[in-house]
Design a protein around this motif. Structure first.
Motif, PDB file in Angstrom:
ATOM      1  N   ARG A   3      29.146 -56.834  51.863  1.00  0.00           N
ATOM      2  CA  ARG A   3      28.701 -57.924  52.462  1.00  0.00           C
ATOM      3  C   ARG A   3      27.729 -57.600  53.722  1.00  0.00           C
ATOM      4  O   ARG A   3      28.431 -56.817  54.703  1.00  0.00           O
ATOM      5  CB  ARG A   3      29.420 -59.162  53.091  1.00  0.00           C
ATOM      6  CG  ARG A   3      30.285 -59.516  51.701  1.00  0.00           C
ATOM      7  CD  ARG A   3      31.551 -60.653  51.969  1.00  0.00           C
ATOM      8  NE  ARG A   3      30.908 -61.995  52.397  1.00  0.00           N
ATOM      9  CZ  ARG A   3      30.693 -62.260  53.649  1.00  0.00           C
ATOM     10  NH1 ARG A   3      31.150 -61.519  54.689  1.00  0.00           N
ATOM     11  NH2 ARG A   3      30.406 -63.328  53.872  1.00  0.00           N
ATOM     12  N   VAL A   5      24.900 -58.452  56.664  1.00  0.00           N
ATOM     13  CA  VAL A   5      23.932 -59.262  57.591  1.00  0.00           C
ATOM     14  C   VAL A   5      22.520 -58.112  58.074  1.00  0.00           C
ATOM     15  O   VAL A   5      22.928 -57.227  58.387  1.00  0.00           O
ATOM     16  CB  VAL A   5      24.795 -59.817  58.957  1.00  0.00           C
ATOM     17  CG1 VAL A   5      23.817 -60.316  60.059  1.00  0.00           C
ATOM     18  CG2 VAL A   5      25.798 -60.795  58.665  1.00  0.00           C
ATOM     19  N   VAL A  30      24.074 -61.436  53.150  1.00  0.00           N
ATOM     20  CA  VAL A  30      24.888 -62.947  53.261  1.00  0.00           C
ATOM     21  C   VAL A  30      24.215 -63.803  54.265  1.00  0.00           C
ATOM     22  O   VAL A  30      24.449 -64.846  54.470  1.00  0.00           O
ATOM     23  CB  VAL A  30      26.312 -62.881  53.581  1.00  0.00           C
ATOM     24  CG1 VAL A  30      27.026 -62.151  52.457  1.00  0.00           C
ATOM     25  CG2 VAL A  30      26.684 -62.092  54.762  1.00  0.00           C
ATOM     26  N   ALA A  31      23.401 -63.140  55.358  1.00  0.00           N
ATOM     27  CA  ALA A  31      22.789 -63.872  56.304  1.00  0.00           C
ATOM     28  C   ALA A  31      21.611 -62.937  56.921  1.00  0.00           C
ATOM     29  O   ALA A  31      21.723 -61.784  57.026  1.00  0.00           O
ATOM     30  CB  ALA A  31      23.604 -64.184  57.387  1.00  0.00           C
ATOM     31  N   ARG A  45      30.537 -64.908  62.664  1.00  0.00           N
ATOM     32  CA  ARG A  45      30.701 -66.033  61.725  1.00  0.00           C
ATOM     33  C   ARG A  45      31.045 -65.674  60.273  1.00  0.00           C
ATOM     34  O   ARG A  45      31.866 -66.013  59.542  1.00  0.00           O
ATOM     35  CB  ARG A  45      29.552 -67.142  61.473  1.00  0.00           C
ATOM     36  CG  ARG A  45      29.585 -68.314  60.833  1.00  0.00           C
ATOM     37  CD  ARG A  45      28.401 -69.042  60.274  1.00  0.00           C
ATOM     38  NE  ARG A  45      27.397 -68.348  59.450  1.00  0.00           N
ATOM     39  CZ  ARG A  45      26.363 -68.608  59.318  1.00  0.00           C
ATOM     40  NH1 ARG A  45      25.951 -69.675  60.207  1.00  0.00           N
ATOM     41  NH2 ARG A  45      25.586 -68.089  58.374  1.00  0.00           N
ATOM     42  N   GLU A  46      30.300 -64.596  59.693  1.00  0.00           N
ATOM     43  CA  GLU A  46      30.316 -64.083  58.527  1.00  0.00           C
ATOM     44  C   GLU A  46      31.400 -63.043  58.135  1.00  0.00           C
ATOM     45  O   GLU A  46      31.696 -62.755  57.016  1.00  0.00           O
ATOM     46  CB  GLU A  46      28.881 -63.578  57.951  1.00  0.00           C
ATOM     47  CG  GLU A  46      27.825 -64.698  57.910  1.00  0.00           C
ATOM     48  CD  GLU A  46      28.086 -65.649  56.996  1.00  0.00           C
ATOM     49  OE1 GLU A  46      28.682 -65.489  55.904  1.00  0.00           O
ATOM     50  OE2 GLU A  46      27.578 -66.809  56.996  1.00  0.00           O
ATOM     51  N   PRO A  48      30.773 -59.741  58.068  1.00  0.00           N
ATOM     52  CA  PRO A  48      30.213 -58.873  57.143  1.00  0.00           C
ATOM     53  C   PRO A  48      30.818 -57.325  57.062  1.00  0.00           C
ATOM     54  O   PRO A  48      31.352 -57.130  58.215  1.00  0.00           O
ATOM     55  CB  PRO A  48      28.875 -58.743  57.326  1.00  0.00           C
ATOM     56  CG  PRO A  48      28.778 -58.918  58.766  1.00  0.00           C
ATOM     57  CD  PRO A  48      30.023 -59.850  59.297  1.00  0.00           C
TER      58      PRO A  48
END
Length: 212
Positions: A3, A5, A30-31, A45-46, A48
């Motif tokens: 994942r 970012v 993912v972002a 938040r994520e 990653p």
């Protein structure tokens, strides 16, 4: 699945990088972020595996600051610097700040994907060109260790000082008090043995800081 970012202040660049990464079935973006503060928030938040991060972003929100903060606060997220700057000083600086990878924007798609895989699996990745430049840089004695003494915040303030910004303008751009900026300026001058604004401009030009 790895994942990622992705952070770069140019949307067209982010789009191109995302398309390259999307060709790898084991990587998922993912972002996306357009500046360092947003990148840091998205990592929080994520959570990653990898933060793919440009150095050059708006003042007060640069990639250098985001790299250092992320490496410190979220050690499970590995930072890969993606930049156009093939300068050994920046490589050393970002590695000191916690980056696990340094990839040039001139890299091939395969090199970019390899960097993401390597750091996600606990390793590191340095673009081959940078390894050669660093070896030459060290061998010919051209390395200037003084820049390594600066924190990411101090380096960013030095850039703004050299561009002619006043303490008040710097404080507004970086969300700091004028007194804090003055304190940083004094520390920068002391660490680099600078006396005047002209000295700061000369130092920034010699180290290509104004190109960031």
């Amino acid at each position: 699945m790895i994942r990622v970012v992705l952070a770069d202040d140019h949307e067209v660049v982010r789009t191109g990088i995302r398309l390259l990464l999307d060709t790898d079935p084991d990587i998922a973006v993912v972002a996306e972020a357009a500046e360092g503060t947003e990148a840091y928030s998205l990592v929080a938040r994520e959570k990653p595996d990898v933060l793919l991060l440009d150095i050059s972003m708006p003042p007060g929100q640069s990639g250098l600051v985001a790299c250092e903060r992320t490496a410190k606060d979220f050690p499970d997220t590995k930072v890969v610097i993606l930049t156009m700057f093939a300068e050994p000083e920046y490589l050393l600086y970002t590695l000191r700040g916690g980056a696990a990878g340094y990839v040039l924007k001139s890299s091939t798609p395969e090199q970019l994907r390899q960097a993401v895989h390597d750091v996600a699996n606990g390793g590191s990745y340095i673009h081959p060109t940078m390894i050669e430049l660093l070896a030459k840089h060290t061998a010919d004695g051209s390395s200037d260790p003084s820049i390594q003494q600066l924190s990411s915040r101090e380096l960013e303030i030095l850039q703004l000082i050299a561009r002619g910004h006043t303490n008040k303008e710097i404080s507004e751009a970086m969300f700091l008090s004028v007194k804090t900026v003055e304190t940083h300026r004094s520390k920068i001058y002391r660490k680099l043995h600078l006396k005047t604004h002209a000295d700061a401009v000369d130092y920034a030009l010699r180290h290509k800081l104004l190109e960031l």
